[in-house]
Design an enzyme around this catalytic site. Structure first.
Site, PDB file in Angstrom:
ATOM      1  CE1 TYR A 218      -0.680  -9.779   7.346  1.00  0.00           C
ATOM      2  CE2 TYR A 218       0.496  -9.780   9.443  1.00  0.00           C
ATOM      3  CZ  TYR A 218       0.223  -9.192   8.218  1.00  0.00           C
ATOM      4  OH  TYR A 218       0.855  -8.029   7.867  1.00  0.00           O
TER       5      TYR A 218
ATOM      6  CG  ASP B  21      -7.050   2.568   1.658  1.00  0.00           C
ATOM      7  OD1 ASP B  21      -7.091   3.734   2.083  1.00  0.00           O
ATOM      8  OD2 ASP B  21      -8.055   1.884   1.374  1.00  0.00           O
TER       9      ASP B  21
ATOM     10  CB  SER C 258       4.471  -8.441   8.398  1.00  0.00           C
ATOM     11  OG  SER C 258       4.148  -8.370   9.765  1.00  0.00           O
TER      12      SER C 258
ATOM     13  CB  ILE D 261       2.223   0.572   3.315  1.00  0.00           C
ATOM     14  CG1 ILE D 261       2.234   0.614   4.845  1.00  0.00           C
ATOM     15  CG2 ILE D 261       3.650   0.473   2.773  1.00  0.00           C
ATOM     16  CD1 ILE D 261       2.748  -0.669   5.509  1.00  0.00           C
ATOM     17  N   GLY D 262       0.788   1.090   0.525  1.00  0.00           N
ATOM     18  CA  GLY D 262       0.889   1.007  -0.939  1.00  0.00           C
ATOM     19  C   GLY D 262       0.677   2.359  -1.607  1.00  0.00           C
TER      20      GLY D 262
HETATM   21  N1  LIG Z   1      -0.116  -1.740   8.609  1.00  0.00           N
HETATM   22  C1  LIG Z   1       0.775  -2.444   9.284  1.00  0.00           C
HETATM   23  O1  LIG Z   1       0.944  -2.305  10.519  1.00  0.00           O
HETATM   24  C2  LIG Z   1       1.632  -3.452   8.584  1.00  0.00           C
HETATM   25  C3  LIG Z   1       2.684  -4.025   9.291  1.00  0.00           C
HETATM   26  C4  LIG Z   1       3.485  -4.957   8.667  1.00  0.00           C
HETATM   27  C5  LIG Z   1       3.256  -5.307   7.365  1.00  0.00           C
HETATM   28  N2  LIG Z   1       2.226  -4.737   6.693  1.00  0.00           N
HETATM   29  C6  LIG Z   1       2.026  -5.159   5.304  1.00  0.00           C
HETATM   30  O2  LIG Z   1       2.034  -4.006   4.472  1.00  0.00           O
HETATM   31  C7  LIG Z   1       1.199  -4.219   3.337  1.00  0.00           C
HETATM   32  C8  LIG Z   1       0.210  -3.076   3.218  1.00  0.00           C
HETATM   33  O3  LIG Z   1      -0.554  -2.998   4.393  1.00  0.00           O
HETATM   34  P1  LIG Z   1      -1.495  -1.739   4.736  1.00  0.00           P
HETATM   35  O4  LIG Z   1      -1.551  -1.680   6.203  1.00  0.00           O
HETATM   36  O5  LIG Z   1      -1.056  -0.558   3.973  1.00  0.00           O
HETATM   37  O6  LIG Z   1      -2.900  -2.286   4.192  1.00  0.00           O
HETATM   38  P2  LIG Z   1      -4.260  -1.486   3.944  1.00  0.00           P
HETATM   39  O7  LIG Z   1      -4.210  -0.121   4.504  1.00  0.00           O
HETATM   40  O8  LIG Z   1      -5.323  -2.425   4.417  1.00  0.00           O
HETATM   41  O9  LIG Z   1      -4.320  -1.371   2.346  1.00  0.00           O
HETATM   42  C9  LIG Z   1      -4.472  -2.517   1.572  1.00  0.00           C
HETATM   43  C10 LIG Z   1      -4.483  -2.148   0.111  1.00  0.00           C
HETATM   44  O10 LIG Z   1      -4.605  -3.346  -0.648  1.00  0.00           O
HETATM   45  C11 LIG Z   1      -5.785  -3.301  -1.481  1.00  0.00           C
HETATM   46  N3  LIG Z   1      -6.348  -4.636  -1.464  1.00  0.00           N
HETATM   47  C12 LIG Z   1      -6.821  -5.322  -0.404  1.00  0.00           C
HETATM   48  N4  LIG Z   1      -7.236  -6.543  -0.766  1.00  0.00           N
HETATM   49  C13 LIG Z   1      -7.007  -6.643  -2.103  1.00  0.00           C
HETATM   50  C14 LIG Z   1      -7.215  -7.679  -3.049  1.00  0.00           C
HETATM   51  N5  LIG Z   1      -7.770  -8.836  -2.700  1.00  0.00           N
HETATM   52  N6  LIG Z   1      -6.857  -7.471  -4.328  1.00  0.00           N
HETATM   53  C15 LIG Z   1      -6.324  -6.278  -4.710  1.00  0.00           C
HETATM   54  N7  LIG Z   1      -6.096  -5.262  -3.837  1.00  0.00           N
HETATM   55  C16 LIG Z   1      -6.441  -5.432  -2.559  1.00  0.00           C
HETATM   56  C17 LIG Z   1      -6.670  -2.248  -0.805  1.00  0.00           C
HETATM   57  O11 LIG Z   1      -7.467  -1.551  -1.740  1.00  0.00           O
HETATM   58  P3  LIG Z   1      -8.968  -1.960  -2.133  1.00  0.00           P
HETATM   59  O12 LIG Z   1      -9.646  -2.270  -0.837  1.00  0.00           O
HETATM   60  O13 LIG Z   1      -9.481  -0.798  -2.850  1.00  0.00           O
HETATM   61  O14 LIG Z   1      -8.783  -3.149  -3.010  1.00  0.00           O
HETATM   62  C18 LIG Z   1      -5.621  -1.260  -0.277  1.00  0.00           C
HETATM   63  O15 LIG Z   1      -5.209  -0.397  -1.303  1.00  0.00           O
HETATM   64  C19 LIG Z   1       0.544  -5.593   3.572  1.00  0.00           C
HETATM   65  O16 LIG Z   1       1.251  -6.573   2.865  1.00  0.00           O
HETATM   66  C20 LIG Z   1       0.688  -5.818   5.052  1.00  0.00           C
HETATM   67  O17 LIG Z   1       0.686  -7.179   5.388  1.00  0.00           O
HETATM   68  C21 LIG Z   1       1.408  -3.817   7.262  1.00  0.00           C
END
Ligand SMILES: NC(=O)c1ccc[n+]([C@@H]2O[C@H](COP(=O)([O-])OP(=O)(O)OC[C@H]3O[C@@H](n4cnc5c(N)ncnc54)[C@H](OP(=O)(O)O)[C@@H]3O)[C@@H](O)[C@H]2O)c1
Length: 323
Positions: free
Chosen positions: A206, A65, A193, A67-68
Site C-alpha cells: 500500500y 463512501d 497518503s 473521502i470520495g
Molecule cells: N482513510 C484514510 O485514513 C486515508 C489516509 C490516507 C489516504 N487515504 C486515501 O484516500 C482515498 C479514499 O480512502 P477512503 O478511506 O475514503 O476509502 P473508503 O472509505 O474505503 O472508500 C473507498 C471508495 O472506493 C470505492 N471502491 C473501492 N474499491 C473499488 C474498485 N475496485 N473500483 C471502484 N471503486 C472502488 C468504494 O465503493 P464501492 O465499495 O461501492 O465500490 C468507496 O466508495 C484512498 O486512495 C486512500 O488510499 C485514506
C-alpha cells in the site's frame, strides 16, 4: 573562533526558518478554509469559481463512501455537476440522490471495478460520451484488510491494490488529460497518503503504491501545468473511514483524525491554491513532524504503530469469533 553574536544570530534565523516551514502548510490550509467558509458572504463569486475556473463537471472515483463521497458533496456544494464512479450500483444511486436533494446540480453514476482490468477506464470514457470533465479526482484506493506481513496477504488482494492504486490513477489521468490540455484548463487531484513519506512495514505494498502516486503526480504536473492544468498531490494522514476499520484508534474522530466531511471541506478549499497538500491543517503538522527524523527511525515507528493496529484487529476479530 566565530563571533558568538553572529553565531547566535545565525542560529536564531535558522530557528525562525524551521518554525516558518513548520507552520506554513497548516496555516495556509486553515486560511484557505476560512476564506471559503466566509466566501458566500464576502466573495459571492467564489461560490461558483470552481466551475468557472475548471469546467462544470467533476468526476470522482471511489465516491460512494469515505473521502470520495464527502469530496463529491463538497464539490456539488460549490456548484459542480458530479460524476460518481464506484463498484456498487445501489450505493451509487443513494449517493446520487443525496447530492441532488442537497444541491441543485446534475449527477451521473458509472459502475466500474478498477481492480478487474485496464478497460475500466475505457468503460468510464464511453459512458461519459464526450462530457467534458473539468475536475478529475483520483480518489479510489485499496488497502490491506488489516496490517499484515507480505506472505499473509492473498495474491489477488496484492494485485488488486496495485491495479487500483497505481493502474487506475495512471490510466484515468491519461484518459482525461489530453482533453483538458486542448481546452487549456482543468484540474486533477491525485489522492496519495501520508504513508508515502517512508517505506511502511505491514502495509508494504500500500505505502509503495502511494509513493508511486506522489512521484507520478509531481512529474505529470511538470509536463502539463504549462498547458493550464492544475495537478494537485493530496496526501492525507488518517481520516476516520471504513478503510481504517481494523483499529478503533484511527477509526474514531479526533483532532488528528478528522471525519471524511471535515477532511473534504478543508481539502476542497486547497484546490487550485496549493499544488501539494495534506488537505487538512493538523495533517500538515503531522507530516512536518514525521519528516524530521531519519528514514530508518520513521520505518521503525511506522512498523511499530502497524503492529499495534494489527493487534487491535486480531483481538477484536478473536472476540467476535469466540462470541
Ligand atoms: N482513510 C484514510 O485514513 C486515508 C489516509 C490516507 C489516504 N487515504 C486515501 O484516500 C482515498 C479514499 O480512502 P477512503 O478511506 O475514503 O476509502 P473508503 O472509505 O474505503 O472508500 C473507498 C471508495 O472506493 C470505492 N471502491 C473501492 N474499491 C473499488 C474498485 N475496485 N473500483 C471502484 N471503486 C472502488 C468504494 O465503493 P464501492 O465499495 O461501492 O465500490 C468507496 O466508495 C484512498 O486512495 C486512500 O488510499 C485514506
Amino acid at each position: 573562533m566565530p563571533d558568538p553574536q553572529v553565531l547566535t544570530l545565525v542560529l536564531a534565523w535558522i530557528g525562525a526558518l524551521v518554525v516558518f516551514c513548520f507552520l506554513l502548510e497548516p496555516f495556509l490550509s486553515l486560511l484557505q478554509v476560512c476564506r471559503s467558509l466566509l466566501a458566500p458572504w464576502f466573495l459571492p463569486h467564489e461560490e461558483t469559481s470552481l466551475p468557472k475556473k475548471f469546467g462544470s463537471w467533476a468526476l470522482i472515483t471511489g465516491s460512494t463512501d469515505g473521502i470520495g463521497k464527502a469530496y463529491a458533496l463538497e464539490l456539488a456544494k460549490r456548484g459542480m455537476n458530479i460524476v460518481l464512479v464506484s463498484r456498487n450500483i445501489n450505493k451509487l444511486r443513494d449517493a446520487q440522490r443525496e447530492i441532488e436533494s442537497k444541491y441543485s446540480v446534475k449527477t451521473k453514476a458509472i459502475q466500474v471495478d478498477f481492480s478487474v482490468d485496464k478497460d475500466a477506464t475505457q468503460i468510464v470514457k464511453k459512458e461519459l460520451q464526450d462530457l467534458p470533465i473539468g475536475i478529475l479526482v483520483n480518489n479510489v484506493g485499496k488497502q490491506y484488510e488489516y496490517p499484515m506481513y507480505l506472505g499473509e496477504v492473498p495474491e489477488k488482494e496484492l494485485w488488486d491494490i496495485i491495479n487500483v492504486n497505481v493502474g487506475a490513477v495512471t490510466l484515468m489521468c491519461r484518459a482525461f488529460i489530453e482533453d483538458m490540455k486542448q481546452r487549456g484548463r482543468g484540474a486533477i487531484v491525485n489522492v496519495s497518503s501520508g504513508s508515502e513519506i517512508q517505506p511502511l512495514p505491514l502495509m508494504t505494498v500500500y505505502a509503495a503504491t502511494k509513493t508511486y502516486v506522489r512521484n507520478f503526480t509531481l512529474a505529470l504536473r511538470s509536463e502539463y501545468a504549462p498547458h493550464g492544468i492544475t495537478i494537485q498531490h493530496l496526501a492525507p494522514m488518517f481520516v476516520a473511514t471504513k478503510m481504517n476499520h481494523f483499529s478503533e484508534k484511527i477509526n474514531r474522530k479526533s483532532l488528528f483524525v478528522p471525519d471524511a466531511e471535515s477532511y473534504a471541506r478543508y481539502a476542497v478549499a486547497t484546490l487550485g491554491k496549493m499544488d501539494n497538500s495534506t488537505g487538512y491543517w493538523t495533517h500538515g503538522l503531522q507530516t512536518f513532524l514525521c519528516e524530521i527524523p531519519p528514514e530508518w527511525f520513521r520505518i521503525y515507528v511506522g512498523g511499530h504503530m502497524n503492529k499495534i493496529f494489527r493487534n487491535d484487529y486480531l483481538k477484536s476479530s478473536h472476540r467476535i469469533k469466540s462470541r
